[in-house]
Design a protein around this motif. Structure first.
Motif, short mmCIF file in Angstrom:
data_model
loop_
_atom_site.label_atom_id
_atom_site.label_comp_id
_atom_site.label_asym_id
_atom_site.label_seq_id
_atom_site.Cartn_x
_atom_site.Cartn_y
_atom_site.Cartn_z
N GLU A 76 5.10 49.33 3.45
CA GLU A 76 3.81 49.83 3.00
C GLU A 76 3.29 48.92 1.90
N LYS A 77 1.99 48.99 1.62
CA LYS A 77 1.43 48.17 0.54
C LYS A 77 1.92 48.73 -0.80
N CYS A 78 2.71 47.93 -1.50
CA CYS A 78 3.36 48.38 -2.74
C CYS A 78 2.33 48.74 -3.80
N GLN A 79 2.60 49.82 -4.53
CA GLN A 79 1.67 50.30 -5.54
C GLN A 79 2.27 50.30 -6.96
N GLY A 114 1.45 40.89 -2.16
CA GLY A 114 2.79 40.79 -1.60
C GLY A 114 3.64 39.72 -2.23
N LEU A 115 3.24 39.21 -3.42
CA LEU A 115 3.98 38.13 -4.08
C LEU A 115 5.02 38.71 -5.03
N ARG A 172 -2.70 40.69 -14.12
CA ARG A 172 -2.35 39.55 -13.28
C ARG A 172 -1.19 39.91 -12.35
N LEU A 173 -0.19 40.57 -12.90
CA LEU A 173 0.97 40.92 -12.10
C LEU A 173 0.63 41.96 -11.04
N ARG A 174 -0.22 42.91 -11.38
CA ARG A 174 -0.64 43.93 -10.41
C ARG A 174 -1.35 43.27 -9.23
#
Length: 353
Positions: free
Chosen positions: A270-273, A326-327, A318-320
């Motif tokens: 899933e797209k990480c949150q 997906g990095l 930036r990290l979010r």
């Protein structure tokens, strides 16, 4: 009050399906690195315990960061701290929307855990969950946890906690699948059933072992062959009864289904949150995206214990953005997967690049 807290959790969960949140729904809080086990898959017990938050700093943190609906408290072994009840009391007092409080324990201290949980349940938190770690039948569990007699103590803790089961409390057995035990699931389940009246696969909380340098300190851990592990996970899922009325059962089922894809692709299904719906705080107040990604953002002490201010920093933003692309290392642990499942429940993010 519980009804109000549940509605707020549902509201924020729905909002998370459409976009980023300014403040996370869930906090994963490692209360201490102190541990009385020496697990094969984890080196927390070797870590430094200096400069961990005291109760005064924990209270200040929840006072200045009190918007959580869900808090997961783990270690180390949390019940080695004599102030664990005070920690729960501080969270309940300052987090007015707190709906769910979860503890993880190795169960080696039933004489401390049971009276502490009796006091915590009097705080009237709507939902309190407890996971007691059992990683196999007696001999296997004691080998993995490095504590002779550990199986019997954990079983005693679980059986005693079962007496509190009801609308506001539920205890589970947690099994972390590693190279040493993933082939022994069926024998282990049979062993649990011999010790626990009425035990079923629905009472089992499964976790796939992962590497984490900043949390478990186990970067060199040898993981099972993913194809063989997939078969073990599918066997567990097929033996569970899917209860449509239980949110926990729903999340467990979705987690196990997602585990199959993760084991096949090595990518989060899933797209990480992380850093939107959830974040991770270590015992010293260092904030990371999750328990796997060792990218330190900052320490809450440097932001006057305000998580909201920290997450509004340029580094956090930036990290979010990188995580959304997906990095990140990619993981699929219940600690991170459950809230990601919730934030993808409506399926909007599957159609977004």
């Amino acid at each position: 009050m519980a009804h109000k807290q549940l509605l707020e959790l549902i509201r924020r969960s729905l909002v998370s399906n459409a976009g980023d949140l300014r403040f996370p729904i869930k906090l994963s809080f490692v209360l201490t690195n102190r541990c009385n086990a020496k697990c094969l898959m984890c080196n927390i017990w070797k870590k430094d315990t200096a400069d961990e938050f005291g109760i005064e700093e924990i209270d200040r943190f929840f006072s200045n960061s009190g918007k959580f609906s869900w808090i997961d408290i783990s270690g180390g072994e949390v019940f080695l701290r004599d102030d664990v009840v005070d920690v729960a009391r501080s969270a309940a007092h300052h987090c007015r929307s707190l709906y769910l409080l979860h503890f993880a324990t190795n169960g080696l201290l039933p004489e401390k855990i049971i009276p502490a949980m009796e006091k915590i349940l009097r705080l009237k938190i709507p939902k309190v969950l407890m996971t007691v770690s059992l990683d196999g039948y007696r001999e296997l569990h004691d080998k993995i946890r490095g504590v002779p007699g550990g199986f019997d103590k954990a079983i005693k803790t679980y059986n005693e906690l079962q007496k509190f089961n009801g609308p506001s409390f539920k205890v589970f057995i947690g099994m972390t699948l590693i190279e040493d035990n993933f082939r022994e699931v069926e024998r282990s389940i049979h062993s649990f059933g011999e010790q626990v009246n009425g035990f079923s696969y629905d009472d089992l909380h499964v976790n796939i072992a992962q590497r984490s340098g900043h949390y478990y300190d186990n970067s060199e851990l040898s993981l099972p062959d993913p194809h063989k592990l997939y078969a073990a996970v599918e066997s567990i899922r097929n033996k569970r009864r899917f209860n449509f009325t239980s949110p926990v059962a729903y999340l467990e089922n979705r987690y196990l289904k997602g585990a199959a894809e993760f084991l096949r692709t090595k990518r989060c299904p899933e797209k990480c949150q992380s850093l939107s719906v959830s974040c991770f705080m270590d015992p010293k107040g260092n904030i990371y995206p999750c328990n796997t990604y060792g990218r330190l953002i900052a320490n809450v002490r440097d932001f006057n214990f305000s998580l909201e201010k920290l997450l509004a920093s340029e580094e956090a933003r930036r990290l979010r953005a990188e995580i959304k692309k997906g990095l990140c290392p990619h993981c699929w642990t219940p600690c991170e997967a459950y809230q990601t499942i919730i934030a993808n429940f409506l399926g909007f993010r599957r159609f977004c690049k």
